[in-house]
Design a protein around this motif. Structure first.
Motif, PDB file in Angstrom:
ATOM      1  N   LEU A 236      11.986   0.533  -6.689  1.00  0.00           N
ATOM      2  CA  LEU A 236      11.265   1.763  -7.017  1.00  0.00           C
ATOM      3  C   LEU A 236      10.456   2.285  -5.834  1.00  0.00           C
ATOM      4  O   LEU A 236      10.343   3.489  -5.645  1.00  0.00           O
ATOM      5  N   SER A 237       9.852   1.392  -5.052  1.00  0.00           N
ATOM      6  CA  SER A 237       9.093   1.811  -3.874  1.00  0.00           C
ATOM      7  C   SER A 237       8.960   0.635  -2.926  1.00  0.00           C
ATOM      8  O   SER A 237       9.077  -0.527  -3.336  1.00  0.00           O
ATOM      9  N   THR A 238       8.702   0.948  -1.654  1.00  0.00           N
ATOM     10  CA  THR A 238       8.583  -0.108  -0.647  1.00  0.00           C
ATOM     11  C   THR A 238       7.825   0.410   0.560  1.00  0.00           C
ATOM     12  O   THR A 238       7.775   1.618   0.811  1.00  0.00           O
ATOM     13  N   PHE A 239       7.214  -0.499   1.296  1.00  0.00           N
ATOM     14  CA  PHE A 239       6.666  -0.197   2.614  1.00  0.00           C
ATOM     15  C   PHE A 239       6.614  -1.498   3.404  1.00  0.00           C
ATOM     16  O   PHE A 239       6.758  -2.596   2.847  1.00  0.00           O
ATOM     17  N   GLY A 240       6.448  -1.370   4.727  1.00  0.00           N
ATOM     18  CA  GLY A 240       6.457  -2.534   5.593  1.00  0.00           C
ATOM     19  C   GLY A 240       5.130  -2.722   6.298  1.00  0.00           C
ATOM     20  O   GLY A 240       4.311  -1.814   6.399  1.00  0.00           O
ATOM     21  N   ALA A 241       4.918  -3.939   6.800  1.00  0.00           N
ATOM     22  CA  ALA A 241       3.743  -4.271   7.605  1.00  0.00           C
ATOM     23  C   ALA A 241       4.215  -5.052   8.822  1.00  0.00           C
ATOM     24  O   ALA A 241       5.026  -5.971   8.701  1.00  0.00           O
ATOM     25  N   GLY A 242       3.715  -4.678   9.978  1.00  0.00           N
ATOM     26  CA  GLY A 242       4.157  -5.325  11.202  1.00  0.00           C
ATOM     27  C   GLY A 242       5.589  -4.995  11.552  1.00  0.00           C
ATOM     28  O   GLY A 242       6.299  -5.814  12.147  1.00  0.00           O
ATOM     29  N   VAL A 243       6.044  -3.796  11.161  1.00  0.00           N
ATOM     30  CA  VAL A 243       7.439  -3.424  11.379  1.00  0.00           C
ATOM     31  C   VAL A 243       7.741  -3.408  12.868  1.00  0.00           C
ATOM     32  O   VAL A 243       7.025  -2.797  13.665  1.00  0.00           O
ATOM     33  N   SER A 244       8.827  -4.085  13.227  1.00  0.00           N
ATOM     34  CA  SER A 244       9.186  -4.180  14.637  1.00  0.00           C
ATOM     35  C   SER A 244      10.685  -4.365  14.761  1.00  0.00           C
ATOM     36  O   SER A 244      11.279  -5.141  13.999  1.00  0.00           O
ATOM     37  N   PRO A 245      11.320  -3.695  15.733  1.00  0.00           N
ATOM     38  CA  PRO A 245      12.754  -3.927  15.944  1.00  0.00           C
ATOM     39  C   PRO A 245      13.033  -5.324  16.474  1.00  0.00           C
ATOM     40  O   PRO A 245      14.182  -5.761  16.511  1.00  0.00           O
ATOM     41  N   ASP A 246      11.992  -6.038  16.900  1.00  0.00           N
ATOM     42  CA  ASP A 246      12.162  -7.368  17.478  1.00  0.00           C
ATOM     43  C   ASP A 246      11.668  -8.485  16.564  1.00  0.00           C
ATOM     44  O   ASP A 246      11.535  -9.632  17.006  1.00  0.00           O
ATOM     45  N   SER A 247      11.376  -8.193  15.288  1.00  0.00           N
ATOM     46  CA  SER A 247      10.916  -9.253  14.396  1.00  0.00           C
ATOM     47  C   SER A 247      11.989 -10.327  14.267  1.00  0.00           C
ATOM     48  O   SER A 247      13.183 -10.042  14.211  1.00  0.00           O
ATOM     49  N   GLU A 253       4.147 -14.180  16.406  1.00  0.00           N
ATOM     50  CA  GLU A 253       3.795 -12.849  16.898  1.00  0.00           C
ATOM     51  C   GLU A 253       4.828 -11.793  16.512  1.00  0.00           C
ATOM     52  O   GLU A 253       4.624 -10.608  16.766  1.00  0.00           O
ATOM     53  N   ARG A 254       5.934 -12.183  15.916  1.00  0.00           N
ATOM     54  CA  ARG A 254       6.972 -11.231  15.493  1.00  0.00           C
ATOM     55  C   ARG A 254       7.219 -11.373  13.988  1.00  0.00           C
ATOM     56  O   ARG A 254       8.341 -11.394  13.520  1.00  0.00           O
ATOM     57  N   ASP A 255       6.137 -11.454  13.282  1.00  0.00           N
ATOM     58  CA  ASP A 255       6.150 -11.644  11.830  1.00  0.00           C
ATOM     59  C   ASP A 255       6.140 -10.277  11.161  1.00  0.00           C
ATOM     60  O   ASP A 255       5.164  -9.533  11.260  1.00  0.00           O
ATOM     61  N   GLU A 256       7.223  -9.934  10.471  1.00  0.00           N
ATOM     62  CA  GLU A 256       7.314  -8.657   9.751  1.00  0.00           C
ATOM     63  C   GLU A 256       7.369  -8.911   8.252  1.00  0.00           C
ATOM     64  O   GLU A 256       8.131  -9.758   7.780  1.00  0.00           O
ATOM     65  N   ARG A 257       6.549  -8.182   7.506  1.00  0.00           N
ATOM     66  CA  ARG A 257       6.500  -8.312   6.049  1.00  0.00           C
ATOM     67  C   ARG A 257       6.926  -7.006   5.387  1.00  0.00           C
ATOM     68  O   ARG A 257       6.696  -5.915   5.925  1.00  0.00           O
ATOM     69  N   VAL A 258       7.499  -7.131   4.211  1.00  0.00           N
ATOM     70  CA  VAL A 258       7.826  -5.956   3.398  1.00  0.00           C
ATOM     71  C   VAL A 258       7.238  -6.154   2.007  1.00  0.00           C
ATOM     72  O   VAL A 258       7.109  -7.282   1.517  1.00  0.00           O
ATOM     73  N   PHE A 259       6.890  -5.037   1.388  1.00  0.00           N
ATOM     74  CA  PHE A 259       6.308  -5.029   0.048  1.00  0.00           C
ATOM     75  C   PHE A 259       7.166  -4.128  -0.828  1.00  0.00           C
ATOM     76  O   PHE A 259       7.557  -3.029  -0.413  1.00  0.00           O
ATOM     77  N   TYR A 260       7.462  -4.597  -2.030  1.00  0.00           N
ATOM     78  CA  TYR A 260       8.351  -3.870  -2.935  1.00  0.00           C
ATOM     79  C   TYR A 260       7.752  -3.805  -4.336  1.00  0.00           C
ATOM     80  O   TYR A 260       7.090  -4.743  -4.794  1.00  0.00           O
ATOM     81  N   LEU A 261       8.045  -2.704  -5.017  1.00  0.00           N
ATOM     82  CA  LEU A 261       7.919  -2.621  -6.458  1.00  0.00           C
ATOM     83  C   LEU A 261       9.338  -2.531  -7.002  1.00  0.00           C
ATOM     84  O   LEU A 261      10.086  -1.601  -6.676  1.00  0.00           O
ATOM     85  N   LEU A 262       9.704  -3.508  -7.825  1.00  0.00           N
ATOM     86  CA  LEU A 262      11.045  -3.603  -8.385  1.00  0.00           C
ATOM     87  C   LEU A 262      10.997  -3.377  -9.890  1.00  0.00           C
ATOM     88  O   LEU A 262      10.006  -3.691 -10.549  1.00  0.00           O
ATOM     89  N   GLU A 263      12.092  -2.855 -10.426  1.00  0.00           N
ATOM     90  CA  GLU A 263      12.236  -2.662 -11.868  1.00  0.00           C
ATOM     91  C   GLU A 263      13.460  -3.434 -12.339  1.00  0.00           C
ATOM     92  O   GLU A 263      14.556  -3.278 -11.788  1.00  0.00           O
ATOM     93  N   SER A 264      13.292  -4.278 -13.346  1.00  0.00           N
ATOM     94  CA  SER A 264      14.391  -5.106 -13.833  1.00  0.00           C
ATOM     95  C   SER A 264      15.422  -4.272 -14.585  1.00  0.00           C
ATOM     96  O   SER A 264      15.079  -3.393 -15.375  1.00  0.00           O
TER      97      SER A 264
END
Length: 384
Positions: A236-247, A253-264
């Motif tokens: 349903l929605s998402t955004f990233g933190a620490g987004v990097s093409p080199d994660s 130091e190359r730690d990339e996280r993503v956050f999601y809202l999912l619907e079953s």
């Protein structure tokens, strides 16, 4: 507070939702107040022979609000109505937050993997006088969640700590309508080769990431979303933190996280059922009657149905047809000519909600073998 053993069933503490909570409550302000209350409770213990969970889990409240706002979800109303399950609860701070807002809450962790053997959550929630139900469960074993009707699942920072992520995501889809999830992803392998657009996961060595042997799978962005699709979730929605093409999967130091809202989608949890549906079966599909209806939400312009047609219904010379109507508008009738996996679509006008009504020209009548009227099998119904 109730502490539940893995083998126990029906071990819930039901907390009656508070009446009159403001619809647009400032959750960040509430989180700050509850964080102060939690800190005071921890200080009151003095010296302990274990360490508290080291991360500020209440810092996830603004992320929950951001994901919910992007999807148009009233997270508090859903949590109040249907309850919350906090998976990988740490010391239970998020569980306590939702309980303080009036929600029925289940907190789950596994003592063998929890940083203090779950002594923190038991001690903290006990000190706070909480009635949250606590479960010590090894979710990697395939065990079902305590309930099958949660409104919200909280699943932050856990996915890469489980050996069987596919299985666990399916279990959550069977048990919760929505899931707030975060995990680490990687766009490059440790040697530098790109994995960004390939549906692969990197299996970590025992001490390869932060010297922590509880880390297992780091997914590429494409693989993660394919995993959601195959384990019965809509994004349903998402955004990233620490987004990097080199994660990558191993560098701090190359730690990339993503956050999601999912619907079953399991059991068509995204549908508010009207008449004409039977109980969930198999991998989440449902038989219909000849006429069936429901209400959907979504911002797309296409009504999409994935369905299966019983071969015996196709052997009648009269043919089999399905008529559809959305928000009172007749979308016509179409023939169903194959018993294989059908992908049916209808264009729809944007709307806050979609009342969808279907009618088959015939169905199996109730019989001594099966007392139900049976039409078709629907595996997915959504607005895209």
């Amino acid at each position: 507070m109730v502490f539940c053993n893995p083998g126990e069933v029906n071990c819930y503490t039901w907390l009656k939702p508070k009446i009159g909570l403001p619809r647009h409550m400032d959750l960040k302000k509430q989180a700050a107040e509850i964080a102060a209350e939690v800190e005071q409770a921890k200080l009151a213990f003095g010296a302990l022979d274990f360490e508290w969970y080291p991360y500020a889990t209440l810092s996830n409240i603004p992320r929950i609000e951001k994901l919910a706002a992007a999807a148009g979800l009233d997270v508090l109303a859903t949590a109040l109505k249907e309850g919350v399950v906090d998976i990988g609860c740490g010391d239970g701070e998020l569980s306590y937050f939702f309980e303080k807002l009036g929600c029925t809450v289940t907190a789950i962790d596994y003592s063998e993997a929890n940083n203090n053997g779950m002594r923190g959550v038991e001690a903290l929630l006990g000190k706070l006088g909480s009635r949250v139900s606590i479960y010590n469960l090894d979710l990697d074993s395939g065990v079902a969640l305590p309930r099958q009707d949660y409104g919200i699942a909280i699943f932050f920072g856990v996915l890469y700590h489980v050996k069987n992520p596919f299985l666990l995501l399916e279990r959550i889809a069977q048990s919760a309508r929505y899931c707030f999830l975060s995990t680490r992803i990687a766009r490059r392998l440790p040697g530098g080769a790109s994995m960004e657009n390939v549906p692969v996961a990197y299996l970590l060595g025992e001490t390869e990431l932060n010297g922590d042997d509880s880390n297992y799978w780091i997914f590429s962005p494409v693989a993660l979303e394919r995993l959601f699709e195959r384990s019965h979730w809509n994004v349903l929605s998402t955004f990233g933190a620490g987004v990097s093409p080199d994660s990558d999967p191993v560098s701090l130091e190359r730690d990339e996280r993503v956050f999601y809202l999912l619907e079953s989608r399991y059991g068509l949890k995204n549908v508010e059922f009207g008449l004409g549906w039977h109980s969930v079966e198999g991998s989440g599909w449902r038989w219909t009657e000849r006429c069936f209806a429901g209400t959907l939400k979504g911002e797309g312009r296409v009504l999409s149905m994935r369905a299966f047609v019983p071969e015996a219904l196709l052997q009648d010379a009269r043919g089999l047809t399905l008529s559809a109507r959305v928000n009172g508008q007749d979308l016509g009738s179409r023939p169903l000519e194959s018993a294989t996996d059908l992908e049916l679509t209808w264009p729809v006008a944007p709307a806050p909600a979609f009342l969808v009504e279907f009618e088959l020209n015939r169905a199996f009548a109730p019989s001594t073998e099966d007392p139900r009227e049976l039409g078709i099998i629907v595996a997915s119904l959504r607005i895209v």
